[in-house]
Scaffold this active site. Structure first.
Site, short mmCIF file in Angstrom:
data_model
loop_
_atom_site.label_atom_id
_atom_site.label_comp_id
_atom_site.label_asym_id
_atom_site.label_seq_id
_atom_site.Cartn_x
_atom_site.Cartn_y
_atom_site.Cartn_z
N SER A 1 78.10 31.62 40.00
CA SER A 1 76.95 31.29 40.83
C SER A 1 75.65 32.04 40.57
O SER A 1 74.57 31.55 40.97
CB SER A 1 77.27 30.40 41.90
OG SER A 1 77.26 31.62 42.95
N LYS B 1 75.10 34.87 47.93
CA LYS B 1 74.04 33.88 47.84
C LYS B 1 72.85 34.42 48.11
O LYS B 1 72.75 35.33 48.81
CB LYS B 1 74.35 32.54 48.44
CG LYS B 1 75.61 31.70 48.00
CD LYS B 1 75.39 31.18 46.73
CE LYS B 1 76.46 30.40 46.22
NZ LYS B 1 77.60 31.08 45.97
#
EC number: 3.4.21.88
Length: 233
Positions: free
Chosen positions: A154, A192
């Site tokens: 990701s 993230k």
């Protein structure tokens, strides 16, 4: 603080990487900076590496990783966006023409605290799996540091791949845009980009295949901020 020649070389490498996707050769660097020999380029490269602006990858010819940029070249000291550049598999450039001994770079052993998900969050990380040697120049700011092995894709558009080891400085706070280790609901850990907006936390992937997670700020705790990356070939 960089000298003018060091700054000129860093800018030249950065522009060529942005334009071509590969770094310039040492001959091209020598010509661009109007130096008489490649030994001068080697000394400038070594100085930039010692100051933490670039990293040379072992056993790969002309492979340079741009770690950060100074403010004058658009660096902001904030979110970390590593980019590993491989200049090809040609013969390695010769060692410094200057034969004076060079002191080995200082390295520290950091604990690798298991794996971190760059994808769907995994269970919280709470134990040391092994240790890894990290250059001292990679460690930024005060406080403790630790490492995590990345699982998932990701964050691939930020240059962070599955199997990479990320170096993290422990902190409970982060600025918008920082890449952080975030603990969700005290049990899920994920890597993230962090944004705080109107009492909510956005955990943003660097891959369009993953949706942004928006959570109340009381459900998210920052465990650390990304400061470096180690990749093994």
């Amino acid at each position: 603080m960089l000298t003018k020649k060091q700054l000129d070389l860093l800018e030249f490498i950065h522009k060529r990487v942005q334009r071509d996707g590969v770094p310039p050769s040492f001959d091209e660097m020598k010509e661009a900076l109007d130096l008489r020999s490649k030994s001068g380029i080697h000394r400038l490269i070594t100085a930039l590496e010692e100051r933490g602006f670039i990293r040379r990858l072992a056993h790969r010819a002309r492979a340079i990783e741009i770690v950060k940029l100074p403010d004058s070249l658009g660096g902001d000291g904030g979110g970390f966006v590593p980019r590993v550049i491989d200049g090809g598999a040609g013969p390695a450039d010769p060692p410094l023409g200057d034969t004076r001994p060079v002191e080995a770079a200082h390295a520290l052993e950091l604990p690798v605290m298991g794996r971190i998900a760059a994808g769907v969050p995994i269970e919280a990380i709470n134990q040391v799996s092994h240790h890894v040697a990290v250059p001292g120049s990679m460690l930024s700011g005060r406080g403790e540091h630790f490492a995590l092995e990345v699982r998932g894709d990701s964050m691939i558009d930020a240059g962070i791949n599955d199997g990479d080891v990320v170096v993290v400085r422990e902190t409970g706070s982060a600025d918008n845009g920082d890449i952080v280790v975030a603990l969700v609901d005290e049990q899920e850990a994920t890597l993230k980009r962090f944004f705080r907006r109107s009492g909510q936390i956005e955990l943003v992937a660097a891959n369009p295949a993953y949706e942004t997670r928006v959570l109340p700020d009381n459900r998210v705790k920052v465990q650390g901020r990304l400061v470096g990356l180690i990749r093994t070939y």
